[in-house]
Design a protein around this motif. Structure first.
Motif, mmCIF file in Angstrom:
data_model
loop_
_atom_site.group_PDB
_atom_site.id
_atom_site.type_symbol
_atom_site.label_atom_id
_atom_site.label_comp_id
_atom_site.label_asym_id
_atom_site.label_seq_id
_atom_site.Cartn_x
_atom_site.Cartn_y
_atom_site.Cartn_z
ATOM 1 N N GLY A 1 59.925 -31.468 7.672
ATOM 2 C CA GLY A 1 61.134 -30.665 7.833
ATOM 3 C C GLY A 1 62.101 -31.251 8.832
ATOM 4 N N GLU A 2 63.190 -30.524 9.008
ATOM 5 C CA GLU A 2 64.280 -30.984 9.874
ATOM 6 C C GLU A 2 64.433 -29.983 11.005
ATOM 7 O OE1 GLU A 2 67.393 -33.732 10.662
ATOM 8 O OE2 GLU A 2 65.688 -33.824 9.289
ATOM 9 N N GLY A 3 64.422 -30.447 12.201
ATOM 10 C CA GLY A 3 64.624 -29.521 13.313
ATOM 11 C C GLY A 3 64.161 -30.121 14.625
ATOM 12 N N CYS A 4 64.311 -29.314 15.676
ATOM 13 C CA CYS A 4 63.894 -29.724 17.017
ATOM 14 C C CYS A 4 62.364 -29.734 17.108
ATOM 15 C CB CYS A 4 64.486 -28.719 18.006
ATOM 16 S SG CYS A 4 63.741 -28.767 19.636
ATOM 17 N N LYS A 5 61.829 -30.624 17.920
ATOM 18 C CA LYS A 5 60.364 -30.796 18.004
ATOM 19 C C LYS A 5 59.743 -30.013 19.172
ATOM 20 C CE LYS A 5 61.002 -34.107 14.895
ATOM 21 N NZ LYS A 5 62.432 -34.155 14.734
ATOM 22 N N TYR A 6 60.523 -29.113 19.746
ATOM 23 C CA TYR A 6 60.063 -28.402 20.941
ATOM 24 C C TYR A 6 58.746 -27.662 20.711
ATOM 25 C CZ TYR A 6 60.263 -25.176 24.905
ATOM 26 O OH TYR A 6 59.968 -24.470 26.031
ATOM 27 N N LYS A 7 58.626 -26.990 19.593
ATOM 28 C CA LYS A 7 57.434 -26.165 19.356
ATOM 29 C C LYS A 7 56.196 -26.989 19.011
ATOM 30 C CE LYS A 7 59.609 -21.785 18.185
ATOM 31 N NZ LYS A 7 59.199 -21.152 19.443
ATOM 32 N N ILE A 8 56.389 -28.244 18.703
ATOM 33 C CA ILE A 8 55.200 -29.088 18.514
ATOM 34 C C ILE A 8 54.964 -29.949 19.752
ATOM 35 C CG2 ILE A 8 55.239 -29.089 15.993
ATOM 36 C CD1 ILE A 8 56.501 -31.942 16.183
ATOM 37 N N GLY A 9 55.560 -29.527 20.860
ATOM 38 C CA GLY A 9 55.191 -30.131 22.138
ATOM 39 C C GLY A 9 56.160 -31.121 22.727
ATOM 40 N N CYS A 10 57.387 -31.185 22.226
ATOM 41 C CA CYS A 10 58.299 -32.201 22.745
ATOM 42 C C CYS A 10 58.519 -32.035 24.250
ATOM 43 C CB CYS A 10 59.644 -32.149 22.021
ATOM 44 S SG CYS A 10 60.730 -33.485 22.555
ATOM 45 N N LYS A 11 58.317 -33.124 24.968
ATOM 46 C CA LYS A 11 58.473 -33.112 26.424
ATOM 47 C C LYS A 11 59.861 -33.593 26.845
ATOM 48 C CE LYS A 11 54.122 -31.995 26.651
ATOM 49 N NZ LYS A 11 53.852 -31.913 25.213
ATOM 50 N N GLY A 12 60.799 -33.628 25.887
ATOM 51 C CA GLY A 12 62.155 -34.066 26.212
ATOM 52 C C GLY A 12 62.759 -33.361 27.419
ATOM 53 N N PRO A 13 62.563 -32.033 27.568
ATOM 54 C CA PRO A 13 63.176 -31.352 28.711
ATOM 55 C C PRO A 13 62.664 -31.830 30.074
ATOM 56 C CG PRO A 13 62.584 -29.767 27.002
ATOM 57 C CD PRO A 13 61.974 -31.082 26.597
ATOM 58 N N ILE A 14 61.532 -32.486 30.105
ATOM 59 C CA ILE A 14 61.011 -32.945 31.402
ATOM 60 C C ILE A 14 60.844 -34.466 31.407
ATOM 61 C CG2 ILE A 14 59.930 -30.797 32.134
ATOM 62 C CD1 ILE A 14 57.297 -31.799 30.946
ATOM 63 N N THR A 15 61.680 -35.121 30.605
ATOM 64 C CA THR A 15 61.572 -36.579 30.467
ATOM 65 C C THR A 15 62.925 -37.239 30.684
ATOM 66 O OG1 THR A 15 59.728 -36.372 28.918
ATOM 67 C CG2 THR A 15 60.942 -38.431 28.859
ATOM 68 N N TRP A 16 62.938 -38.254 31.526
ATOM 69 C CA TRP A 16 64.176 -38.976 31.868
ATOM 70 C C TRP A 16 64.098 -40.395 31.323
ATOM 71 C CZ3 TRP A 16 63.257 -34.525 33.909
ATOM 72 C CH2 TRP A 16 64.310 -33.776 34.431
ATOM 73 N N THR A 17 64.794 -40.635 30.240
ATOM 74 C CA THR A 17 64.758 -41.967 29.629
ATOM 75 C C THR A 17 65.872 -42.063 28.597
ATOM 76 O OG1 THR A 17 63.479 -43.377 28.129
ATOM 77 C CG2 THR A 17 63.005 -41.071 28.041
ATOM 78 N N ASP A 18 66.240 -43.294 28.265
ATOM 79 C CA ASP A 18 67.317 -43.478 27.290
ATOM 80 C C ASP A 18 66.786 -43.726 25.877
ATOM 81 O OD1 ASP A 18 66.313 -46.025 27.499
ATOM 82 O OD2 ASP A 18 68.186 -46.991 28.104
ATOM 83 N N CYS A 19 65.552 -43.332 25.609
ATOM 84 C CA CYS A 19 64.950 -43.600 24.286
ATOM 85 C C CYS A 19 65.840 -43.188 23.105
ATOM 86 C CB CYS A 19 63.589 -42.909 24.155
ATOM 87 S SG CYS A 19 62.356 -43.536 25.297
#
Ligand code: SF4
Ligand code: SF4
Length: 354
Positions: A253-271
């Motif tokens: 599917g299409e969408g944000c990965k937050y509910k499957i554990g995305c650590k983007g909110p606590i990650t600092w990087t230019d990935c």
């Protein structure tokens, strides 16, 4: 259009202002030219400790400039000698045995010019990593003592990475921590990620060679690569997060990965902007959550990888300040609801819970 001449003064400013990817795309030829005009020969020794060698592979796949260009085109002045061809790099150089060790000795004591030490892999307790009959720790100490610049590549060399995960039977640790323990007080430029991004390595080496030492954050990471929060500042999936459109199964599917554990909110990087393999894709775009491999405390503090962020942190602070040490000093026990609210609220945390 005549390109702006790259100097050590404007190198970092341009990287920061444009973002590293756009900078590389625009100034690739200028970078090569600027390095070519560097006054010193720089000799590189790349040592491997407790690691999987993935960072070497990643470096070999750097595409801006690509490794072939680095090895063949970037030369010192008119000498024709490549400037960033590692003098010693045990996983890819052709020499072996005593010949290889001789290259290492020559790097330490025999060459004119300056020396960059690159370390891949964690440093473990004595006896766990022996190269040419000598403990890796001793190799590192001898090389660090004569190095003019030191770069740690990948999670393992920067913060200990997977070798240092619980229960850490070999007492693995990052290079900075080890050097402090043995009384070597030199700046280490930390380039985490698992594996390191090859372009981070090439740009950092270019910057050092030009004399433009990158500005570092408190974990020794160049701010030009690790100064932005993935979730709040870079992620192309953020509109889905704001709309509440989440995927439930990795890769589906299409969408944000937050509910499957995305650590983007606590990650600092230019990935999200740099990506891998010639700017093709990165973890989140490939359907997986970000697991936070740019951060100190990884992997233990970021596990389980597929759990939502608020259920991992027993409390949370302003996410824009988490880069100053999310797990080190700021967690005070505010609770899941507050954590979720703060994370939803972005920089100020004002947005109401939906
Ligand atoms: S939670 Fe992850 S996928 Fe979702 S917007 Fe934030 S960084 Fe992007
Ligand atoms: S997106 Fe996250 S998990 Fe993937 S490399 Fe970047 S920091 Fe690591």
């Amino acid at each position: 259009m005549e390109s702006l001449r790259l100097t050590r003064r404007n190198f970092m400013k341009l990287v920061s202002a444009m973002g590293a990817s756009a900078f590389l795309t625009t100034y690739k030829a200028d970078i090569v030219k600027a390095i070519t005009e560097a006054r010193d020969y720089w000799h590189i020794a790349w040592l491997n400790g407790g690691a999987c060698t993935g960072c070497t592979i990643s470096f070999a796949q750097a595409s801006n400039p690509d490794l072939l260009q680095v090895l063949t085109e970037i030369t010192v002045g008119n000498s024709g000698l490549p400037i960033v061809l590692p003098d010693y790099m045990e996983t890819i150089h052709i020499a072996s045995g005593t010949l290889a060790e001789g290259l290492k000795e020559k790097w330490k004591h025999g060459n004119k010019g300056k020396r960059i030490l690159v370390v891949e892999g964690a440093v473990q307790d004595p006896g766990y990593c022996i190269i040419a009959g000598k403990d890796f720790r001793d190799h590192v100490v001898e090389a660090a003592e004569v190095a003019d610049a030191i770069v740690a590549v990948g999670q393992c060399a920067t913060f200990g990475g997977i070798p240092a995960a619980k229960p850490n039977p070999t007492n693995a640790k990052g290079l900075s921590e080890f050097l402090k323990e043995v009384g070597i007080n030199k700046t280490v430029i930390n380039l985490p990620l698992c594996p390191v991004n090859g372009e981070h390595v090439v740009i950092t080496l270019a910057a050092v060679i030009m004399g433009a030492i990158p500005e570092l954050d408190e974990y020794g990471r160049p701010k030009m690569f690790f100064g932005t929060n993935m979730h709040y500042e870079l992620c192309p999936y953020r509109p889905y997060y704001d709309k509440g459109q989440f995927i439930e199964v990795p890769g589906e599917g299409e969408g944000c990965k937050y509910k499957i554990g995305c650590k983007g909110p606590i990650t600092w990087t230019d990935c999200p902007s740099r990506k891998w393999n010639g700017n093709t894709s990165y973890c989140v775009e490939a359907g997986a959550p970000c697991i936070g491999c740019s951060e100190p405390g990884w992997p233990d503090e970021f596990s389980p990888f597929y759990n939502e962020v608020p259920s991992l942190v027993s409390a949370v602070v302003d996410p824009t300040k988490l880069g100053t040490g999310i797990f080190a000093a700021t967690i005070t026990g505010i609770g899941v609801h507050a954590a979720r609210r703060t994370l939803k609220g972005g920089k100020g945390g004002e947005e109401d819970e939906q």
